[in-house]
Write a protein that holds these residues in place. Structure first.
Motif, short mmCIF file in Angstrom:
data_model
loop_
_atom_site.label_atom_id
_atom_site.label_comp_id
_atom_site.label_asym_id
_atom_site.label_seq_id
_atom_site.Cartn_x
_atom_site.Cartn_y
_atom_site.Cartn_z
N THR B 13 0.85 -1.19 0.00
CA THR B 13 0.00 0.00 0.00
C THR B 13 0.89 1.24 0.00
O THR B 13 2.07 1.17 0.35
CB THR B 13 -0.89 0.04 1.25
N LEU B 14 0.33 2.36 -0.39
CA LEU B 14 1.09 3.61 -0.40
C LEU B 14 1.41 4.01 1.04
O LEU B 14 0.57 3.91 1.92
CB LEU B 14 0.27 4.72 -1.05
N PRO B 15 2.63 4.44 1.27
CA PRO B 15 2.95 4.90 2.63
C PRO B 15 2.22 6.20 2.93
O PRO B 15 1.86 6.94 2.03
CB PRO B 15 4.46 5.11 2.58
N ALA B 16 2.04 6.45 4.21
CA ALA B 16 1.39 7.70 4.63
C ALA B 16 2.27 8.88 4.24
O ALA B 16 3.49 8.78 4.16
CB ALA B 16 1.18 7.68 6.14
N ILE B 17 1.64 10.01 4.01
CA ILE B 17 2.37 11.24 3.71
C ILE B 17 3.09 11.71 4.97
O ILE B 17 2.50 11.78 6.04
CB ILE B 17 1.38 12.33 3.26
N GLN B 18 4.38 12.02 4.83
CA GLN B 18 5.12 12.58 5.98
C GLN B 18 4.95 14.09 5.96
O GLN B 18 5.62 14.80 5.22
CB GLN B 18 6.59 12.19 5.89
N LEU B 19 4.03 14.56 6.76
CA LEU B 19 3.70 15.98 6.74
C LEU B 19 4.89 16.86 7.10
O LEU B 19 4.97 18.00 6.68
CB LEU B 19 2.56 16.27 7.72
N GLY B 20 5.81 16.31 7.89
CA GLY B 20 6.97 17.11 8.30
C GLY B 20 7.79 17.59 7.12
O GLY B 20 8.44 18.64 7.19
N ASN B 21 7.76 16.85 6.02
CA ASN B 21 8.50 17.28 4.84
C ASN B 21 7.94 18.59 4.29
O ASN B 21 8.67 19.41 3.75
CB ASN B 21 8.42 16.21 3.74
N LYS B 22 6.62 18.75 4.41
CA LYS B 22 5.98 19.96 3.90
C LYS B 22 5.83 21.03 4.97
O LYS B 22 5.93 22.21 4.70
CB LYS B 22 4.56 19.62 3.38
N TYR B 23 5.53 20.56 6.17
CA TYR B 23 5.19 21.49 7.26
C TYR B 23 6.01 21.12 8.49
O TYR B 23 5.52 20.39 9.36
CB TYR B 23 3.71 21.39 7.60
N PRO B 24 7.23 21.59 8.60
CA PRO B 24 8.10 21.12 9.70
C PRO B 24 7.65 21.54 11.10
O PRO B 24 7.87 20.80 12.05
CB PRO B 24 9.46 21.76 9.38
N VAL B 25 7.04 22.72 11.21
CA VAL B 25 6.72 23.24 12.55
C VAL B 25 5.21 23.18 12.80
O VAL B 25 4.41 23.69 12.02
CB VAL B 25 7.23 24.70 12.71
N VAL B 26 4.85 22.55 13.91
CA VAL B 26 3.45 22.39 14.29
C VAL B 26 3.19 23.15 15.60
O VAL B 26 4.02 23.11 16.52
CB VAL B 26 3.11 20.89 14.50
N HIS B 27 2.05 23.82 15.65
CA HIS B 27 1.63 24.57 16.84
C HIS B 27 0.23 24.06 17.17
O HIS B 27 -0.71 24.29 16.41
CB HIS B 27 1.63 26.06 16.49
N HIS B 28 0.11 23.32 18.27
CA HIS B 28 -1.17 22.70 18.60
C HIS B 28 -1.69 23.29 19.90
O HIS B 28 -1.03 23.18 20.95
CB HIS B 28 -1.01 21.18 18.72
N VAL B 29 -2.86 23.91 19.85
CA VAL B 29 -3.46 24.55 21.02
C VAL B 29 -4.74 23.82 21.37
O VAL B 29 -5.59 23.58 20.50
CB VAL B 29 -3.78 26.04 20.74
N PHE B 30 -4.88 23.49 22.66
CA PHE B 30 -6.14 22.93 23.16
C PHE B 30 -6.78 23.95 24.10
O PHE B 30 -6.10 24.49 24.98
CB PHE B 30 -5.89 21.61 23.90
N PHE B 31 -8.08 24.18 23.88
CA PHE B 31 -8.85 25.12 24.70
C PHE B 31 -9.83 24.35 25.57
O PHE B 31 -10.58 23.50 25.06
CB PHE B 31 -9.66 26.07 23.81
N TRP B 32 -9.82 24.65 26.85
CA TRP B 32 -10.86 24.16 27.77
C TRP B 32 -11.85 25.30 27.94
O TRP B 32 -11.47 26.44 28.24
CB TRP B 32 -10.24 23.77 29.11
N MET B 33 -13.13 25.00 27.73
CA MET B 33 -14.16 26.04 27.67
C MET B 33 -14.59 26.50 29.07
O MET B 33 -14.63 25.71 30.01
CB MET B 33 -15.39 25.51 26.94
#
Lengths: 124, 124
Positions: B13-33
């Motif tokens: 099967t096709l391997p998954a896309i390695q997003l890091g190649n396109k988008y190296p820096v990730v900023h993930h924010v979680f909000f508690w309401m």
């Protein structure tokens, strides 16, 4: 804005890609290391996470470590390795949980981490 | 594997896309309401996060809510809204922090949340 001001308006840029359109379900795992100072341990866990990309239902992944961003109270820099996976649907995520490659990863790498937090996210 | 067994091997099967190649820096924010039971508040915050996609340095984003996955000790289902952003580099993330659209979002929406946790991730 009045029509006459259009000529002086900023040049529009392309909007960001909405990943949710392609990858609705996100599974984000943060690992806190048993030996936070060990680069060898961290490298081994990163390599282990990368083996997961052979699982058919994982459509995209990003494997990461703590970025060197500003130190702010809200930013958690205490973890060691980030595993960010994208799926087409909840069934894909469930299939990943019991996939032999995932179980092999846990068998080979679980001695490296001390704590795990998982966030499962659906497109809003 | 011997050459003669190739015909009976599983179809690759096709391997998954390695997003890091396109988008190296990730900023993930979680909000508690502040009002976890309010769908209106959640919808308003989701809409607010979506305004961020006009910020030039954000290359991709995923806006989400808690997915209906299995209840396990390691899975945190207590938050309300997820903001997952991708950048080309750390400078892009820093530019986002002080961007007028981001500041406007904070002004309009910060009354909706009680707690925020941010994870900044660099490609490994």
């Amino acid at each position: 804005m009045a029509a006459g001001t259009a000529a002086t308006a900023a040049i529009p840029t392309l909007p960001a890609i909405q990943l949710g359109n392609k990858y609705p379900v996100v599974h984000h795992v943060f690992f806190w290391m048993k030996n936070p100072g060990s680069k060898a341990d961290r490298d081994q866990l990163v390599a282990g996470v990368k083996t997961l990309k052979k699982i058919e239902t994982i459509k995209a992944l990003h494997v990461g470590v703590v970025a060197d961003t500003e130190k702010r109270d809200v930013v958690d820099h205490s973890w060691g390795v980030s595993e960010l996976l994208f799926f087409d649907n909840l069934e894909g995520q469930a299939a990943y949980q019991t996939h032999p490659i995932h179980l092999e990863f846990i068998k080979n790498c679980s001695h490296l981490w001390d704590k795990v937090i998982v966030y499962d996210i659906a497109e809003a």
